[in-house]
Write a protein that holds these residues in place. Structure first.
Motif, short mmCIF file in Angstrom:
data_model
loop_
_atom_site.label_atom_id
_atom_site.label_comp_id
_atom_site.label_asym_id
_atom_site.label_seq_id
_atom_site.Cartn_x
_atom_site.Cartn_y
_atom_site.Cartn_z
N CYS A 74 0.84 -1.21 0.00
CA CYS A 74 0.00 0.00 0.00
C CYS A 74 0.87 1.25 0.00
O CYS A 74 0.97 1.98 1.00
N ILE A 75 1.50 1.51 -1.12
CA ILE A 75 2.36 2.66 -1.30
C ILE A 75 2.25 3.07 -2.76
O ILE A 75 2.08 2.22 -3.65
N GLU A 131 9.87 2.59 10.30
CA GLU A 131 9.00 3.73 9.99
C GLU A 131 9.75 4.79 9.19
O GLU A 131 9.20 5.38 8.25
N VAL A 136 10.02 3.62 5.54
CA VAL A 136 8.75 3.78 4.82
C VAL A 136 8.50 5.25 4.50
O VAL A 136 8.03 5.60 3.41
N ALA A 154 2.86 5.22 3.42
CA ALA A 154 1.72 4.40 3.04
C ALA A 154 0.60 5.27 2.48
O ALA A 154 0.45 6.43 2.86
N PRO A 158 -1.43 1.21 8.44
CA PRO A 158 -1.07 -0.02 7.72
C PRO A 158 -0.39 -1.03 8.63
O PRO A 158 0.19 -0.69 9.66
N TYR A 167 2.72 -3.59 8.97
CA TYR A 167 4.07 -3.76 8.44
C TYR A 167 4.37 -5.26 8.38
O TYR A 167 4.52 -5.91 9.42
N LEU A 193 3.42 -3.04 3.11
CA LEU A 193 2.37 -2.37 3.86
C LEU A 193 1.02 -2.91 3.41
O LEU A 193 0.70 -2.87 2.22
#
Length: 437
Positions: free
Chosen positions: A164-165, A180, A183, A189, A194, A196, A224
């Motif tokens: 989900c990116i 974090e 990401v 995200a 989301p 991980y 994600l």
């Protein structure tokens, strides 16, 4: 040429699995070095990106590894669907190195499967590749070996961020940075809250504290996913739920066994018998579960009921270990792979559909510009990033360290750890050394 001592001091471990110290692996003699470029975990791409962008570094590491073990040749297992990459790498290889095109199946990256697919040799149950004259290295491990020639220890990690990116990417980041932060550098995200999934959808794990969890030498990817994704819900099942569902729903179709990659190699692992053992209401030791690789194919794809034979096998495997008993003479059908492997392999596209990942972009180009944005103010370098005992700190709180400086030395089986940024040691505990930039 480097030595095994140089490799240990540089902190090189298996970058694509459990983190076995590479200097131990190369302190042996083999006729072939096999390179695992299969990268069969869906949605992960960092290995082929390393091979694409750092071909000469990988070749340098492989040539020295070849000389160290006395091998005659190097065989790189790479999926044939990456034709442009094969052509580009092949044109740069010396005469003693070659590419073996692989089918796009899972788990072609398992070293047992890889050795069979590239060399036609079957590693015996419970064995290791050196027993059939092979040493297996991951692409990133080979890249790190190339850096040893330049006196550069392992201070960074390549990994893919996907799911989900908006734009999945592969990044090169300092060891000890939080998940974090990685990401965030990848763009963040595109959904709220989301999950991980670290390490890939087949053999990865859910990280509940990405704000504090750190990148180590074995972190291969971050996916994600939504909290209610079917894969997430399945991973979150506890053992009692897994066993209860298995007892009530397993119909003994044996698909889990017939499609098991290790069973197809002739190994005596039969997941359906482990499932059957749950019917008897007691902890029954099922011969063969000791040889389960944990690839998760049976649970994620093969079982038509969506059950979890893999965790049942792993639970039984733990019972064998606790019992102290051994199965001394397992049956080994040496030629089974020749009979059934080709027509029982699981294609990656099918696997992606079964995992519910069909709507996510399946690519992850290396983005060095985004990688450069990962500039953590604090890193926590884990003292145990390998199989074996944790390293022993060789620095103290208040010490000033430079990037690449050894901060932990191995105790027995292990490999050194190094500062991934320059700064001051602010804290040392049983698990990590903390460095403030």
């Amino acid at each position: 040429m480097f030595t095994v001592e140089h490799i240990s001091d540089a902190g090189v471990v298996g970058a694509g699995g459990a983190g076995f110290p590479t200097h131990v692996k190369l302190n042996s003699k083999a006729d072939t070095v096999v390179v695992n470029a299969a990268e069969c975990e869906p949605l992960l791409h960092k290995d082929k990106e390393i091979l694409r962008h750092y071909t000469q570094d990988v070749i340098l590491g492989l040539e020295n590894a070849r000389q160290l073990v006395g091998a005659e040749r190097v065989v790189i297992g790479l999926k044939r669907k990456y034709g442009d990459l094969i052509d580009g790498v092949q044109s740069q290889l010396p005469e003693n190195m070659e590419i073996c095109p692989l089918d796009d199946v899972y788990p072609s990256g398992d070293e047992f499967l890889l050795v069979y697919q590239t060399l036609g040799r079957v590693i015996p149950p419970g064995g290791i590749p050196i027993q059939v004259g092979a040493v297996v290295l991951n692409v990133e491990t080979s890249y790190n070996l190339g850096n040893v020639m330049r006196n550069l220890p392992v201070t960074e990690k390549f990994l893919t961020v996907g799911g989900c990116i908006d734009h999945p990417v592969s990044l090169r980041v300092p060891l000890g940075v939080t998940l974090e932060e990685v990401v965030r550098a990848a763009g963040g995200a595109n959904i709220a809250d989301p999950v991980y999934l670290v390490g890939g959808p087949m053999m990865g794990y859910l990280e509940n504290a990405p704000q504090t969890a750190r990148v180590t030498k074995t972190t291969g990817g971050i996916l994600l996913l939504p909290q209610n994704h079917s894969l997430v819900l399945k991973i979150r099942r506890d053992w009692r739920e897994i066993a209860k569902i298995a007892k009530s729903a397993c119909d003994q179709c044996s698909f889990c066994t017939q499609l098991c990659p290790r069973n197809l190699l002739g190994h005596p692992i039969e997941p359906h018998k482990a499932m059957r053992s749950l019917m008897f209401g007691a902890d029954v030791l099922v011969p063969g579960t000791q040889f389960c690789s944990g690839c998760n194919l049976c649970s994620r794809c093969s079982c038509p009921e969506g059950l979890d034979p893999r965790n049942v096998c792993q639970h039984n495997r733990q019972q064998w270990a606790a019992s102290g008993q051994k199965w001394e003479h397992p049956t080994f059908r040496k030629h089974r792979a020749d009979q059934h492997m080709q027509n029982r392999q699981t294609p990656i596209p099918k696997l992606i559909r079964r995992l519910g990942l069909i709507d996510y972009e399946n690519h992850g180009p290396l983005d060095l510009a985004r990688s450069d944005r990962v500039q953590p103010s604090v890193v926590a370098i884990a003292l145990k990033q390998h199989i074996g005992k944790p390293c022993e700190p060789v620095v103290s709180v208040g010490d000033t360290v430079e990037r690449g400086m050894m901060i932990g030395k191995p105790v027995g089986l292990g490999a050194a750890v190094h500062a991934s940024i320059s700064g001051t040691v602010t804290q040392i505990d049983a698990e990590c050394i903390w460095i403030q930039r």
